[in-house]
Design a protein around this motif. Sequence first.
Motif: not given
Length: 412
Positions: A149-175
């Motif tokens: 359970v923890y491994t699966y949850k962590q795996f899919f959570g990591s994919i979501a975190a990557l998506l979130g990281g891409l959103i943050i990278a876009k939000i904080f990109s210059p300009g």
Amino acid sequence: MKKSFSQRFNLSLFVFIWHGFFLSLTMSMIDFNTVFPALITELTDNKIIFGVLYSILLGAPLFFNAIFGYFMQYYPYKRKFLMLGIYLRSISFLGMALFTYYFAQRNPLVVIISLFFWIFLFSISGGFAGLAYTDIIGKIFKKEERGKVYTYKQFFGSIAALLGGLIIAKIFSPGYIEYPLNYTLSFSIGSAGLFIAALAFWFIKEPQAKVTNQQKEPLKTFIKNIPVLLKKDEHFLHFIIVENLSSFSLMILPFYIVFAKDTFLISESYVGHYLLFQIIGTIFSNIFWGYIFNKYSSKTVVSTCIFLGAIIPIVAIVLSFFGPNLYSIVFFLVGFVISGRRVGFDPYFLEIAPEEERSIYLGVRGTLNFMTVIMPTIGGLFIQTMGYYTTFIIVTTVMLTDLYLIKHKMVS
């Protein structure tokens, strides 16, 4: 027609994966090692204020967890506490977004003062939600299923975190979006994400917990009995000691990006850059931690995680001489530590906590993690007075001591 065990297991697993996915996406919006530290450093240069806010963030629930555990032990169902906690966290996200939008530029002090309240609300609501969450997992899944359970949850959570990281990278990109709208948008997405994450729990069938003490004992008596519990269960006592010392590693995590900003004079665009490296480290680590958990034990996961926590400060010192891009390796390793703590500590705790006393053990565990409360403040004080290098070396020394304790004092 009754569902088979496999169907019930898969439904329950899906519910926790759903929650883990949207929770990870949400938490990327306020990531406590990149986004939140960057906001605080925009509002103030004082490292002690920074540390105090983190002490509230990590430690506020610990003062209340014994009370929460005492209170919840008399309730056979915990889902309502979990839902309340999630919704209060969503409200705190929204509060941070509004205060940042209206006051960050005109009066940063108002935002800082408001953050003490919003972070307190965010923290304590997460505290009792976490107790309910862990208890529900313990009731629904057997010991041999929890690692999966923890491994699966962590795996899919990591994919979501990557998506979130891409959103943050876009939000904080210059300009793209100027300060403070970038933080306002980030926190607003976080608020919405928590509401979505909570939806899955309306569809879960929570088993009834065993309630052994129908007659409530006074809270004062309950607190007095904590030393008796620790004396009776030395494995639990050793677990508490190891988890407390491991808070030295947690203490330093949010300061890695502050160290980078002070050393390299980097722009806000690096917030998203470093967050992505942290998330990539989390994703890659899932395979590593899953292998360690399945081949060895949750104790091995915890000890390996502590070892990584010991070497990262040294890696940060070395890479500070090679520029901000190579320094990204620090956040890659931080991703391993964050993932390892999630996969290791909770399953190990569930192995040693008796089922009928799990709520009590959860509350005692949370409250006795007192070092988590003071460590960020001490970290800020150390860095303010002694500098980064000395503080990093102290953290490494303590974590190596913790590694010795877990190998020689804790059961497998």
